[in-house]
Design an enzyme around this catalytic site. Structure first.
Site, PDB file in Angstrom:
ATOM      1  N   ASN A  11       0.852  -1.189   0.000  1.00 50.64           N
ATOM      2  CA  ASN A  11       0.000   0.000   0.000  1.00 50.64           C
ATOM      3  C   ASN A  11       0.895   1.249   0.000  1.00 50.64           C
ATOM      4  O   ASN A  11       1.720   1.417   0.913  1.00 50.64           O
ATOM      5  CB  ASN A  11      -0.874  -0.049   1.263  1.00 50.64           C
ATOM      6  CG  ASN A  11      -1.825   1.126   1.341  1.00 50.64           C
ATOM      7  OD1 ASN A  11      -1.426   2.259   1.116  1.00 50.64           O
ATOM      8  ND2 ASN A  11      -3.065   0.862   1.665  1.00 50.64           N
ATOM      9  N   HIS A  14       0.919   6.023   1.995  1.00 57.84           N
ATOM     10  CA  HIS A  14       1.766   6.861   2.850  1.00 57.84           C
ATOM     11  C   HIS A  14       2.805   7.627   2.041  1.00 57.84           C
ATOM     12  O   HIS A  14       3.264   8.690   2.468  1.00 57.84           O
ATOM     13  CB  HIS A  14       2.425   6.020   3.940  1.00 57.84           C
ATOM     14  CG  HIS A  14       1.408   5.448   4.878  1.00 57.84           C
ATOM     15  ND1 HIS A  14       0.779   6.194   5.825  1.00 57.84           N
ATOM     16  CD2 HIS A  14       0.869   4.220   4.952  1.00 57.84           C
ATOM     17  CE1 HIS A  14      -0.102   5.445   6.461  1.00 57.84           C
ATOM     18  NE2 HIS A  14      -0.064   4.242   5.948  1.00 57.84           N
ATOM     19  N   HIS A  47      -5.761   3.650  -1.814  1.00 58.52           N
ATOM     20  CA  HIS A  47      -7.104   3.924  -1.286  1.00 58.52           C
ATOM     21  C   HIS A  47      -7.441   5.372  -1.630  1.00 58.52           C
ATOM     22  O   HIS A  47      -6.842   6.303  -1.089  1.00 58.52           O
ATOM     23  CB  HIS A  47      -7.096   3.714   0.233  1.00 58.52           C
ATOM     24  CG  HIS A  47      -8.426   3.908   0.892  1.00 58.52           C
ATOM     25  ND1 HIS A  47      -8.615   3.687   2.230  1.00 58.52           N
ATOM     26  CD2 HIS A  47      -9.632   4.300   0.407  1.00 58.52           C
ATOM     27  CE1 HIS A  47      -9.871   3.922   2.553  1.00 58.52           C
ATOM     28  NE2 HIS A  47     -10.507   4.314   1.460  1.00 58.52           N
ATOM     29  N   ARG A  49      -9.559   8.086  -0.949  1.00 60.90           N
ATOM     30  CA  ARG A  49     -10.533   8.417   0.092  1.00 60.90           C
ATOM     31  C   ARG A  49     -11.414   9.571  -0.341  1.00 60.90           C
ATOM     32  O   ARG A  49     -11.006  10.419  -1.136  1.00 60.90           O
ATOM     33  CB  ARG A  49      -9.816   8.773   1.395  1.00 60.90           C
ATOM     34  CG  ARG A  49      -9.068   7.605   2.013  1.00 60.90           C
ATOM     35  CD  ARG A  49      -8.553   7.988   3.377  1.00 60.90           C
ATOM     36  NE  ARG A  49      -9.622   7.980   4.352  1.00 60.90           N
ATOM     37  CZ  ARG A  49      -9.799   7.048   5.276  1.00 60.90           C
ATOM     38  NH1 ARG A  49      -8.959   6.049   5.373  1.00 60.90           N
ATOM     39  NH2 ARG A  49     -10.789   7.108   6.120  1.00 60.90           N
ATOM     40  N   ARG A  53      -7.187  12.576   1.156  1.00 58.15           N
ATOM     41  CA  ARG A  53      -6.108  12.988   2.063  1.00 58.15           C
ATOM     42  C   ARG A  53      -4.733  12.505   1.624  1.00 58.15           C
ATOM     43  O   ARG A  53      -3.727  13.005   2.078  1.00 58.15           O
ATOM     44  CB  ARG A  53      -6.395  12.537   3.484  1.00 58.15           C
ATOM     45  CG  ARG A  53      -6.300  11.058   3.682  1.00 58.15           C
ATOM     46  CD  ARG A  53      -6.435  10.691   5.130  1.00 58.15           C
ATOM     47  NE  ARG A  53      -7.775  10.875   5.628  1.00 58.15           N
ATOM     48  CZ  ARG A  53      -8.255  10.253   6.706  1.00 58.15           C
ATOM     49  NH1 ARG A  53      -7.467   9.459   7.387  1.00 58.15           N
ATOM     50  NH2 ARG A  53      -9.490  10.431   7.102  1.00 58.15           N
ATOM     51  N   GLU A  73      -8.681   0.268  -3.148  1.00 54.87           N
ATOM     52  CA  GLU A  73      -9.559   0.261  -1.969  1.00 54.87           C
ATOM     53  C   GLU A  73     -10.500   1.449  -2.066  1.00 54.87           C
ATOM     54  O   GLU A  73     -10.066   2.565  -2.381  1.00 54.87           O
ATOM     55  CB  GLU A  73      -8.732   0.413  -0.689  1.00 54.87           C
ATOM     56  CG  GLU A  73      -7.908  -0.782  -0.342  1.00 54.87           C
ATOM     57  CD  GLU A  73      -7.082  -0.529   0.923  1.00 54.87           C
ATOM     58  OE1 GLU A  73      -7.176   0.556   1.518  1.00 54.87           O
ATOM     59  OE2 GLU A  73      -6.324  -1.418   1.275  1.00 54.87           O
ATOM     60  N   THR A 104      -8.409   3.140   8.217  1.00 54.47           N
ATOM     61  CA  THR A 104      -9.609   2.299   8.287  1.00 54.47           C
ATOM     62  C   THR A 104      -9.667   1.628   9.664  1.00 54.47           C
ATOM     63  O   THR A 104      -8.705   0.992  10.091  1.00 54.47           O
ATOM     64  CB  THR A 104      -9.548   1.218   7.184  1.00 54.47           C
ATOM     65  OG1 THR A 104      -9.130   1.848   5.981  1.00 54.47           O
ATOM     66  CG2 THR A 104     -10.892   0.566   6.993  1.00 54.47           C
ATOM     67  N   GLU A 158     -10.936  -9.682   2.620  1.00 54.44           N
ATOM     68  CA  GLU A 158      -9.681  -9.288   3.262  1.00 54.44           C
ATOM     69  C   GLU A 158      -9.968  -9.223   4.754  1.00 54.44           C
ATOM     70  O   GLU A 158     -10.808  -8.433   5.203  1.00 54.44           O
ATOM     71  CB  GLU A 158      -9.170  -7.938   2.752  1.00 54.44           C
ATOM     72  CG  GLU A 158      -7.865  -7.568   3.456  1.00 54.44           C
ATOM     73  CD  GLU A 158      -7.152  -6.360   2.861  1.00 54.44           C
ATOM     74  OE1 GLU A 158      -7.250  -6.131   1.636  1.00 54.44           O
ATOM     75  OE2 GLU A 158      -6.492  -5.643   3.636  1.00 54.44           O
ATOM     76  N   HIS A 198      -3.768  -4.951   7.569  1.00 52.99           N
ATOM     77  CA  HIS A 198      -3.924  -3.853   8.519  1.00 52.99           C
ATOM     78  C   HIS A 198      -3.081  -4.098   9.764  1.00 52.99           C
ATOM     79  O   HIS A 198      -3.282  -5.073  10.468  1.00 52.99           O
ATOM     80  CB  HIS A 198      -5.378  -3.608   8.930  1.00 52.99           C
ATOM     81  CG  HIS A 198      -5.616  -2.145   9.204  1.00 52.99           C
ATOM     82  ND1 HIS A 198      -5.149  -1.515  10.325  1.00 52.99           N
ATOM     83  CD2 HIS A 198      -6.211  -1.189   8.450  1.00 52.99           C
ATOM     84  CE1 HIS A 198      -5.463  -0.245  10.270  1.00 52.99           C
ATOM     85  NE2 HIS A 198      -6.099  -0.006   9.138  1.00 52.99           N
TER      86      HIS A 198
HETATM   87  N1  PXP Z   1      -5.917  -3.292   4.067  1.00 59.47           N
HETATM   88  C1  PXP Z   1      -6.852  -2.321   4.182  1.00 59.47           C
HETATM   89  C2  PXP Z   1      -8.241  -2.642   3.758  1.00 59.47           C
HETATM   90  C3  PXP Z   1      -6.520  -1.039   4.647  1.00 59.47           C
HETATM   91  O1  PXP Z   1      -7.471  -0.102   4.742  1.00 59.47           O
HETATM   92  C4  PXP Z   1      -5.188  -0.767   4.985  1.00 59.47           C
HETATM   93  C5  PXP Z   1      -4.797   0.596   5.456  1.00 59.47           C
HETATM   94  O2  PXP Z   1      -4.957   1.507   4.441  1.00 59.47           O
HETATM   95  C6  PXP Z   1      -4.238  -1.798   4.841  1.00 59.47           C
HETATM   96  C7  PXP Z   1      -4.638  -3.058   4.405  1.00 59.47           C
HETATM   97  C8  PXP Z   1      -2.793  -1.581   5.149  1.00 59.47           C
HETATM   98  O3  PXP Z   1      -2.661  -1.347   6.512  1.00 59.47           O
HETATM   99  P1  PXP Z   1      -1.258  -0.885   7.096  1.00 59.47           P
HETATM  100  O4  PXP Z   1      -0.949   0.440   6.480  1.00 59.47           O
HETATM  101  O5  PXP Z   1      -1.505  -0.821   8.569  1.00 59.47           O
HETATM  102  O6  PXP Z   1      -0.249  -1.928   6.712  1.00 59.47           O
END
Ligand code: PXP
Length: 247
Positions: A11, A14, A47, A49, A53, A73, A104, A158, A198
């Site tokens: 992901n 960030h 994602h 949003r 953001r 996402e 999330t 997921e 997550h």
């Molecule tokens: N899966 C989903 C559905 C999420 O919303 C997120 C966070 O955006 C992640 C995975 C990744 O989580 P993390 O950034 O804590 O690894």
């Protein structure tokens, strides 16, 4: 090289967040995509949003053009369904969205929907699946949510590993871990693909790898945080090694 049995989705929200925080043209998201892919990511997750953001609409379109496999996402809204149909990601993961949350916070409340909301949800999943996008639902590891995901027509689930990750910090994770195992077994028996994500990090990942039938793990925050110290390439290779050595 043999095909890894558990896939890694990275992901990059960030990375986009750093760009958005100063409205700069850097860090270059396509560079991030290429680095992730070359270092061992099987797919890229973003994602978009409602409050934009981190990832922006243009970022998403550019990333789609340059990445091998995209996991998009999104909240289940008309705006996002229309955007997803234009974007054509490989996978869509429906997530709940709340403007005030830092990230999330929980899985989709699939069992709190009215019949009309359920029908609309199912219709949106059908539209995406018919357009060639595989749909996954981000859910808490609960039996009813797994069963409802199947009824709604999703291809994958997921599993929300956030509560497990919090428990892991204080060595109090067995209960949450057992829920993940039970949910994965049930999902597999219903022919749902099992993804999870997550809060996964370099410490808790080996334990997560004990969950049966894992298809893909989605990891963001820990990888980008580690990349501050060792670079993105090594941060991904390091997580990849944990996945591959746990098989
Ligand atoms: N899966 C989903 C559905 C999420 O919303 C997120 C966070 O955006 C992640 C995975 C990744 O989580 P993390 O950034 O804590 O690894």
């Amino acid at each position: 090289m043999s095909t890894p049995s558990v896939l890694l989705g990275v992901n990059i929200d960030h990375v986009a967040f750093i760009k958005k925080s100063r409205e700069t043209s850097y860090p270059d998201l396509i560079n991030a995509v290429k680095l992730c892919e070359n270092s061992g990511a099987d797919s890229i997750t973003i994602h978009l949003r409602e409050d934009r953001r981190h990832i922006q609409d243009d970022d998403a379109i550019l990333i789609r053009e340059h990445c091998r496999k995209l996991n998009f996402e999104m909240a289940n809204t008309d705006e996002m369904i229309a955007f997803a149909l234009k974007l054509k990601p490989d996978f869509c993961c429906f997530v709940p969205e709340n403007r005030d949350e830092k990230t999330t916070e929980g899985g989709l409340a699939l069992n709190e929907m009215t019949r009309d909301q359920e029908n609309l949800f199912k219709k949106n999943i059908d539209i995406l699946e018919e357009s060639g996008v595989e749909v996954s639902l981000f859910i808490d590891p609960e039996e009813e949510s797994v069963e409802k995901s199947k009824q709604l027509g999703a291809t994958s689930i997921e599993l929300h590993t956030g509560p497990f990750a919090i428990g892991y910090e204080s060595n109090n994770y067995q209960n949450e871990f057992q829920k993940l195992i039970d949910a994965a077994n049930l999902a597999n028996s219903l022919s749902l693909k099992v993804n999870a994500g997550h809060g996964l990090n370099y410490q808790n990942l080996s334990q997560i790898m004990k969950i049966p039938y894992l298809n893909e793990l989605n990891i963001g925050h820990a990888i980008i945080a580690e990349s501050i110290f060792i670079g993105l390439d090594d941060a991904i290779k390091k997580i990849r090694r944990i996945i591959d050595n746990s098989d």
